[in-house]
Design an enzyme around this catalytic site. Structure first.
Site, PDB file in Angstrom:
ATOM      1  N   GLU A   7       1.977   3.144   3.111  1.00  0.00           N
ATOM      2  CA  GLU A   7       2.097   3.292   4.299  1.00  0.00           C
ATOM      3  C   GLU A   7       3.815   2.750   4.339  1.00  0.00           C
ATOM      4  OE1 GLU A   7      -0.144  -0.636   4.815  1.00  0.00           O
ATOM      5  OE2 GLU A   7      -1.901   0.348   4.474  1.00  0.00           O
ATOM      6  N   HIS A  21       1.029  -0.908   0.024  1.00  0.00           N
ATOM      7  CA  HIS A  21      -0.149   0.303  -0.176  1.00  0.00           C
ATOM      8  C   HIS A  21       0.673   1.215   0.114  1.00  0.00           C
ATOM      9  CE1 HIS A  21      -3.096  -2.971   2.249  1.00  0.00           C
ATOM     10  NE2 HIS A  21      -3.641  -2.512   0.761  1.00  0.00           N
ATOM     11  N   GLU A  26       1.681  -5.201  11.455  1.00  0.00           N
ATOM     12  CA  GLU A  26       0.774  -3.689  11.170  1.00  0.00           C
ATOM     13  C   GLU A  26       2.010  -2.979  12.122  1.00  0.00           C
ATOM     14  OE1 GLU A  26      -1.674  -2.917   9.012  1.00  0.00           O
ATOM     15  OE2 GLU A  26      -2.386  -4.243   8.490  1.00  0.00           O
ATOM     16  N   HIS A  68       3.026  -3.925   6.631  1.00  0.00           N
ATOM     17  CA  HIS A  68       1.781  -2.886   6.441  1.00  0.00           C
ATOM     18  C   HIS A  68       2.149  -2.088   7.625  1.00  0.00           C
ATOM     19  CE1 HIS A  68      -0.346  -4.649   3.352  1.00  0.00           C
ATOM     20  NE2 HIS A  68      -0.097  -6.268   4.051  1.00  0.00           N
ATOM     21  N   ARG A 127      -2.898   4.565  -1.943  1.00  0.00           N
ATOM     22  CA  ARG A 127      -3.092   3.462  -1.134  1.00  0.00           C
ATOM     23  C   ARG A 127      -2.686   2.782  -2.638  1.00  0.00           C
ATOM     24  NH1 ARG A 127      -5.760   0.437   2.572  1.00  0.00           N
ATOM     25  NH2 ARG A 127      -6.039  -1.509   1.730  1.00  0.00           N
TER      26      ARG A 127
END
Length: 365
Positions: free
Chosen positions: A141, A138, A325, A251, A196
């Site tokens: 990020e 993405h 994440e 991510h 994104r």
């Protein structure tokens, strides 16, 4: 109630969901972060108030936050830095330099091209069994590619000095894709910081871009119609399936380590093993600076997550597949300041090494 309100709001105003990543994934009892266009913000605030929904404004001026992310000044030097965010040209030059400066440890492989014909380059480090890690699926990020670069730097710098890293690189092959969605990343640097998706034009609509992570679902059903970048990575993974023991996809944001499944509530067949390794990774990550992470199967941890690349890789037969994440929990969201790159990368490194070490011990040769 709340769910219907958010969904109708998303429908009537163009909300950009930061967390979770779409109205579809909003569930009760979960904080929702979204961005509103300036001319709609008053309107949205009064609607929230009328519906008695508690909210806070995280960024009054997004452009200011975007500038702040570069710690006061966007650095225009041509030098690559591990403690700064690097644009694609710098990262690309860096991949060539790493391969040239560490020929015994690092090689650079082109595995395909993006929609806009940029070469997709993997850095290969180490030997034998493979751990595949991708960053930057993405575009917005940015901490994710920063971590992939940090990982390669640490691997080359500490090989022969750090016992664990030396063992890992002697027994495992790390295939690292520092920026998966290169076109989107370039777009996020030049046009729209919060982009994104990738930059392909969908023939049946005038929308630009596909969310590459969700595209694995279509790769599964009809590889030909999926996105270039997905095809390149999925094909590479399929060709090396017998050797790939772990797949890590990096991510941001929300501080979690997730494993299959996200698209269903059913437990993965190796749930207990995946859970145990995730717990060990989180414990070791937290031990560095006390950063709190949650872990678990994606569907029950964040109620349905469509990180199909991870679930797809698991279904293809890769035993250990995890989505990281990284920081933070929403204070800065995608605009994590450069001053936090180093601590974020250091703690993530500890967790990745933990997983890799487990894979290494389980697959001794």
């Amino acid at each position: 109630g709340f769910l219907n309100f958010i969904k109708s709001l998303a429908h009537s105003m163009q909300l950009d969901f930061w967390h979770p990543d779409s109205a579809h994934h909003v569930v009760a009892e979960v904080d929702v972060d979204f961005q509103v266009k300036a001319d709609q913000s008053r309107n949205v605030q009064s609607l929230l108030e009328q519906n008695q929904i508690h909210y806070e404004i995280l960024f009054h001026n997004l452009q200011e936050e975007i500038e702040k992310q570069f710690d006061g000044a966007r650095h225009f030097s041509s030098k690559h830095s591990y403690k700064k965010y690097n644009d694609w040209d710098k990262i690309n030059a860096w991949t060539a330099r790493m391969a040239k400066n560490h020929p015994k440890l690092v090689s650079r492989i082109q595995i395909g091209r993006t929609f806009e014909q940029r070469p997709m380059l993997l850095l290969k480090s180490g030997k034998k069994k493979i751990i595949f890690m991708d960053c930057g699926i993405h575009a917005r990020e940015w901490i994710s590619p920063a971590f992939c670069q940090w990982f390669v730097k640490q691997a080359t710098k500490t090989y022969g000095k750090d016992e664990v890293m030396t063992k890992l690189l002697d027994n495992l092959n790390f295939y690292i894709l520092p920026v998966y969605n290169i076109d989107g990343y370039v777009w996020a640097w030049t046009e729209n910081r919060l982009w994104r998706k990738n930059r392909s034009n969908n023939s049946n609509t005038d929308c630009i871009g596909t969310d590459l992570n969700r595209n694995f679902k279509s790769f599964k059903t009809s590889p030909h119609s999926s996105e270039e970048e997905t095809k390149v990575v999925a094909t590479f993974i399929r060709e090396h399936l017998s050797s790939i023991k772990a797949y890590l996809t990096i991510h941001a944001y929300s501080q979690m380590i997730l494993f299959p499944y996200g698209y269903t509530f059913k437990q993965a067949s190796s749930h207990d093993k995946l859970n145990k390794v995730a717990k060990g990774a989180v414990d070791s990550l937290t031990s560095l600076y006390g950063t709190k992470y949650t872990y678990g199967p994606a569907a029950t941890t964040i109620l349905e997550d469509w990180a199909f690349s991870r679930d797809w890789a698991y279904d293809e037969g890769i035993k250990y597949t995890y989505t990281f994440e990284l920081r933070d929990k929403g204070k800065h969201g995608f605009l994590l300041p450069e001053s936090l790159i180093k601590p974020t990368c250091k703690e993530t490194m500890v967790a990745v090494k933990y997983i890799a070490n487990h894979v290494c011990l389980k697959h001794t040769f």
